[in-house]
Each structure stands twice: as C-alpha cells, then as structure tokens.
Design a protein around this motif. Structure first.
Motif, PDB file in Angstrom:
ATOM      1  N   THR A   1      -1.623  -1.335  -4.110  1.00  0.00           N
ATOM      2  CA  THR A   1      -2.756  -0.461  -3.826  1.00  0.00           C
ATOM      3  C   THR A   1      -2.242   0.956  -3.607  1.00  0.00           C
ATOM      4  O   THR A   1      -1.367   1.179  -2.774  1.00  0.00           O
TER       5      THR A   1
ATOM      6  N   THR B   1      -3.616   0.966  -9.107  1.00  0.00           N
ATOM      7  CA  THR B   1      -3.995  -0.116  -8.208  1.00  0.00           C
ATOM      8  C   THR B   1      -4.393  -1.354  -9.003  1.00  0.00           C
ATOM      9  O   THR B   1      -5.259  -1.291  -9.883  1.00  0.00           O
TER      10      THR B   1
ATOM     11  N   SER C   1      -3.393   4.666  -2.611  1.00  0.00           N
ATOM     12  CA  SER C   1      -4.480   5.429  -1.994  1.00  0.00           C
ATOM     13  C   SER C   1      -4.395   6.896  -2.401  1.00  0.00           C
ATOM     14  O   SER C   1      -3.320   7.438  -2.624  1.00  0.00           O
TER      15      SER C   1
ATOM     16  N   LEU D   1       0.844  -1.188   0.000  1.00  0.00           N
ATOM     17  CA  LEU D   1       0.000   0.000   0.000  1.00  0.00           C
ATOM     18  C   LEU D   1       0.884   1.244   0.000  1.00  0.00           C
ATOM     19  O   LEU D   1       1.822   1.352   0.807  1.00  0.00           O
TER      20      LEU D   1
END
Length: 127
Positions: A124, A91, A126, A11
């Motif tokens: 991923t 992502t 964000s 992430l």
C-alpha cells in the motif's frame, strides 16, 4: 510441486521504497523462471516483471521500468523485487510466480504460462 512464499509487503509513502522477497521450495530453483505480478482492487492481475532461470535476463512492464528491479539468488532459492519511487497506483497485492517449462534464457509476461503462485503480499502506497 513448488511452494512460493512472499514477504516484505507493507505500507509506504509515495516516493518510498520496499523490497519484496519470494522463497521457493520443492524443486531445483534454477530450473524455474520467475515472475512478479500484481492485482489492485477491482482490476485484473497484471505483469510486473520477470527474470530468467540464470538471473542474467529480466523483463519489466513499462509502468515499472526504471523503478523496479528483480533479482534472484539461486543458492538461497529466492527472488526479490526492489521497488523504488513508489506511487499510489502501485498499491496492490503482489504475487510471485514460477514457470517450470521456460527455456533457460527467456522470460514471459503471460499469466497462463506460470504454473505456480504464491499467496500474495499487500503493498500500500499512501499519497
């Protein structure tokens, strides 16, 4: 038979960087052209980039060009994907793939031309 194992996913915030690595075994690594692909939820698997057998030539999808860099180390049997300036749309699950029949100084963006695949690693981003 070629085994491919990806690592390095995770992430990260938008604008950040990640480096993925793919370790290969089972065949002389320098005989393999390598590629990276990705698949986002609900979407088809798409080409990210590729590198020829020597490492002297690379090819990227337009959406990652200038942000992602592929490199390989034939002595260590690894191929890396350096991803910079990441965006939420990056992502996806990222897959390493090997093409065992490609000529030395060529690459391919076509999924069906790759005959070995890793299990994938999740990236991923964000917002």
């Amino acid at each position: 038979q070629v085994q491919l194992v990806e690592s390095g996913g995770g992430l990260v915030q938008a604008g950040g960087s990640l480096r993925l690595s793919c370790a290969a075994s089972g065949r002389t690594f320098s005989s393999l052209a390598m590629g990276w692909f990705r698949q986002a939820p609900g979407k088809e698997r798409e080409f990210v980039g590729a590198i020829c057998r020597s490492g002297g030539c690379t090819y990227y999808a337009d959406v990652v060009k200038g942000r992602f860099t592929i490199s390989r180390d034939n002595a260590k049997n690894t191929v890396d994907l350096q991803m910079n300036s990441l965006k939420p749309e990056d992502t996806a699950v990222y897959y390493c793939a090997a093409d065992s029949t490609r000529l030395p100084y060529s690459t391919s963006s076509l999924i069906y031309e790759y005959d070995y695949w890793g299990q994938g690693t999740q990236v991923t981003v964000s917002s």
